[in-house]
Design a protein around this motif. Structure first.
Motif, PDB file in Angstrom:
ATOM      1  N   SER A 197      44.968 -95.071   8.752  1.00 56.57           N
ATOM      2  CA  SER A 197      43.872 -96.229   9.064  1.00 56.57           C
ATOM      3  C   SER A 197      44.659 -96.980   9.255  1.00 56.57           C
ATOM      4  O   SER A 197      45.531 -97.594   9.593  1.00 56.57           O
ATOM      5  CB  SER A 197      43.669 -96.286   7.316  1.00 56.57           C
ATOM      6  N   TYR A 198      43.266 -98.513   9.527  1.00 55.99           N
ATOM      7  CA  TYR A 198      43.268 -99.599   9.781  1.00 55.99           C
ATOM      8  C   TYR A 198      43.116-100.645   8.236  1.00 55.99           C
ATOM      9  O   TYR A 198      43.211-100.500   7.442  1.00 55.99           O
ATOM     10  CB  TYR A 198      43.114-100.561  10.522  1.00 55.99           C
ATOM     11  N   PHE A 199      44.248-101.937   8.268  1.00 57.29           N
ATOM     12  CA  PHE A 199      44.826-102.313   7.214  1.00 57.29           C
ATOM     13  C   PHE A 199      44.842-103.965   8.341  1.00 57.29           C
ATOM     14  O   PHE A 199      45.340-104.396   8.324  1.00 57.29           O
ATOM     15  CB  PHE A 199      45.500-102.297   6.358  1.00 57.29           C
ATOM     16  N   VAL A 217      43.796 -98.060  20.960  1.00 60.22           N
ATOM     17  CA  VAL A 217      42.021 -98.042  19.459  1.00 60.22           C
ATOM     18  C   VAL A 217      41.210 -98.782  20.276  1.00 60.22           C
ATOM     19  O   VAL A 217      41.765 -99.403  21.805  1.00 60.22           O
ATOM     20  CB  VAL A 217      42.633 -99.879  18.856  1.00 60.22           C
ATOM     21  N   ARG A 218      40.083 -98.204  20.195  1.00 62.75           N
ATOM     22  CA  ARG A 218      39.198 -98.165  21.714  1.00 62.75           C
ATOM     23  C   ARG A 218      37.899 -98.673  20.335  1.00 62.75           C
ATOM     24  O   ARG A 218      37.239 -98.001  19.326  1.00 62.75           O
ATOM     25  CB  ARG A 218      38.962 -96.693  21.775  1.00 62.75           C
ATOM     26  N   HIS A 219      36.967 -98.880  21.290  1.00 64.02           N
ATOM     27  CA  HIS A 219      35.496 -99.836  20.150  1.00 64.02           C
ATOM     28  C   HIS A 219      35.441 -98.508  20.501  1.00 64.02           C
ATOM     29  O   HIS A 219      34.764 -97.796  21.837  1.00 64.02           O
ATOM     30  CB  HIS A 219      35.303-100.761  21.055  1.00 64.02           C
ATOM     31  N   GLN A 220      34.040 -98.663  19.316  1.00 60.34           N
ATOM     32  CA  GLN A 220      33.114 -97.154  19.240  1.00 60.34           C
ATOM     33  C   GLN A 220      32.016 -96.749  20.388  1.00 60.34           C
ATOM     34  O   GLN A 220      32.083 -95.557  20.501  1.00 60.34           O
ATOM     35  CB  GLN A 220      31.741 -97.286  18.005  1.00 60.34           C
ATOM     36  N   ASP A 221      32.065 -98.334  21.039  1.00 61.98           N
ATOM     37  CA  ASP A 221      30.710 -97.758  22.639  1.00 61.98           C
ATOM     38  C   ASP A 221      31.413 -97.624  23.980  1.00 61.98           C
ATOM     39  O   ASP A 221      30.781 -97.611  24.827  1.00 61.98           O
ATOM     40  CB  ASP A 221      29.927 -99.292  22.497  1.00 61.98           C
ATOM     41  N   GLY A 222      33.285 -98.011  23.926  1.00 62.71           N
ATOM     42  CA  GLY A 222      33.524 -97.235  25.345  1.00 62.71           C
ATOM     43  C   GLY A 222      33.749 -98.583  25.806  1.00 62.71           C
ATOM     44  O   GLY A 222      34.042 -98.852  26.594  1.00 62.71           O
ATOM     45  N   GLY A 273      31.940-104.975  16.385  1.00 61.60           N
ATOM     46  CA  GLY A 273      31.523-103.380  16.886  1.00 61.60           C
ATOM     47  C   GLY A 273      32.798-102.678  15.627  1.00 61.60           C
ATOM     48  O   GLY A 273      33.412-103.489  15.410  1.00 61.60           O
ATOM     49  N   GLY A 274      32.397-101.584  15.145  1.00 61.14           N
ATOM     50  CA  GLY A 274      33.738-100.341  15.210  1.00 61.14           C
ATOM     51  C   GLY A 274      34.399-100.061  16.184  1.00 61.14           C
ATOM     52  O   GLY A 274      34.276-100.090  17.532  1.00 61.14           O
ATOM     53  N   PHE A 275      35.724-100.076  15.765  1.00 59.67           N
ATOM     54  CA  PHE A 275      36.411 -99.372  16.544  1.00 59.67           C
ATOM     55  C   PHE A 275      37.283 -98.095  15.876  1.00 59.67           C
ATOM     56  O   PHE A 275      37.379 -98.134  15.019  1.00 59.67           O
ATOM     57  CB  PHE A 275      37.764-100.517  16.772  1.00 59.67           C
ATOM     58  N   GLN A 276      38.052 -97.203  16.958  1.00 53.24           N
ATOM     59  CA  GLN A 276      38.808 -96.430  16.119  1.00 53.24           C
ATOM     60  C   GLN A 276      40.032 -96.069  16.720  1.00 53.24           C
ATOM     61  O   GLN A 276      40.102 -96.736  18.043  1.00 53.24           O
ATOM     62  CB  GLN A 276      37.755 -94.591  16.028  1.00 53.24           C
ATOM     63  N   ASP A 277      40.753 -94.907  16.963  1.00 55.17           N
ATOM     64  CA  ASP A 277      42.042 -94.628  16.746  1.00 55.17           C
ATOM     65  C   ASP A 277      41.644 -93.130  18.102  1.00 55.17           C
ATOM     66  O   ASP A 277      40.646 -93.251  18.009  1.00 55.17           O
ATOM     67  CB  ASP A 277      43.174 -93.536  15.871  1.00 55.17           C
ATOM     68  N   SER A 278      42.733 -93.263  18.915  1.00 57.95           N
ATOM     69  CA  SER A 278      42.145 -92.549  19.840  1.00 57.95           C
ATOM     70  C   SER A 278      41.883 -91.164  20.215  1.00 57.95           C
ATOM     71  O   SER A 278      41.590 -90.059  20.443  1.00 57.95           O
ATOM     72  CB  SER A 278      43.598 -92.305  20.721  1.00 57.95           C
ATOM     73  N   THR A 279      42.114 -90.676  18.932  1.00 56.28           N
ATOM     74  CA  THR A 279      42.129 -89.092  17.893  1.00 56.28           C
ATOM     75  C   THR A 279      40.645 -89.514  17.619  1.00 56.28           C
ATOM     76  O   THR A 279      40.003 -88.460  17.016  1.00 56.28           O
ATOM     77  CB  THR A 279      42.941 -88.586  17.258  1.00 56.28           C
ATOM     78  N   ARG A 297      40.504 -90.331  14.308  1.00 59.37           N
ATOM     79  CA  ARG A 297      40.432 -89.741  12.953  1.00 59.37           C
ATOM     80  C   ARG A 297      40.608 -90.633  11.883  1.00 59.37           C
ATOM     81  O   ARG A 297      39.855 -90.664  10.801  1.00 59.37           O
ATOM     82  CB  ARG A 297      42.070 -89.430  12.283  1.00 59.37           C
ATOM     83  N   PHE A 298      40.456 -92.166  12.145  1.00 55.17           N
ATOM     84  CA  PHE A 298      39.979 -93.268  11.662  1.00 55.17           C
ATOM     85  C   PHE A 298      39.615 -94.088  12.005  1.00 55.17           C
ATOM     86  O   PHE A 298      39.841 -94.377  13.535  1.00 55.17           O
ATOM     87  CB  PHE A 298      41.573 -93.459  10.305  1.00 55.17           C
ATOM     88  N   SER A 299      38.361 -95.565  11.617  1.00 56.35           N
ATOM     89  CA  SER A 299      37.931 -96.112  11.580  1.00 56.35           C
ATOM     90  C   SER A 299      38.800 -97.848  11.431  1.00 56.35           C
ATOM     91  O   SER A 299      38.666 -97.897  11.005  1.00 56.35           O
ATOM     92  CB  SER A 299      36.331 -95.897  12.128  1.00 56.35           C
ATOM     93  N   GLY A 300      38.319 -98.816  12.129  1.00 58.39           N
ATOM     94  CA  GLY A 300      37.740-100.011  11.263  1.00 58.39           C
ATOM     95  C   GLY A 300      36.836-100.816  11.882  1.00 58.39           C
ATOM     96  O   GLY A 300      35.402-100.184  12.736  1.00 58.39           O
ATOM     97  N   GLY A 301      36.760-102.348  11.323  1.00 56.93           N
ATOM     98  CA  GLY A 301      35.967-102.742  12.860  1.00 56.93           C
ATOM     99  C   GLY A 301      36.109-104.208  12.852  1.00 56.93           C
ATOM    100  O   GLY A 301      36.922-104.958  12.317  1.00 56.93           O
TER     101      GLY A 301
END
Length: 114
Positions: A37-39, A63-68, A91-97, A99-103
């Motif tokens: 997760s992100y904190f 880390v990458r933005h949900q829309d690239g 916007g949202g972002f997620q790890d490279s896999t 598996r988990f996201s943040g914003g």
């Protein structure tokens, strides 16, 4: 002589006032990359702020933005990466896999998150 000196100092600081106010408004936000997760998972940002991703996950992450719209380089365990916030970063972002996201929530915009 004393009045002239005070006047110069006053004018000097008044001239820098807009810059110091702008510098005070920009903030640095720290987001920890944990194992799953992100904190914090959502961070409210403004354009001109910086985001510091700190990797304490035990492995390398990007880390990458949900829309690239943006993506970080790989961040090794114990490493940090600092990004300046621009308008399109919200916007949202997620790890490279994935598996988990943040914003990143644009300050004052409750509809712009993950």
């Amino acid at each position: 002589m004393r009045v002239c000196s005070v006047s110069f100092v006053t004018m000097f600081f008044l001239g820098l006032a807009p810059f110091s106010i702008a510098a005070q408004e920009a903030r640095e936000h720290v987001i920890f990359i944990l194992a799953a997760s992100y904190f914090p998972d959502v961070t409210e940002v403004r354009e001109g702020d910086t985001v510091r991703f700190v990797n304490v996950s035990g492995s390398t992450h990007s880390v990458r933005h949900q829309d690239g719209l943006w993506e970080t380089l790989e961040i090794g365990e114990g490493q940090e990466l600092i990004m300046s916030v621009s308008g399109e970063m919200a916007g949202g972002f997620q790890d490279s896999t994935g598996r988990f996201s943040g914003g990143l929530l644009r300050a004052g915009d409750e509809n712009n998150g993950n």
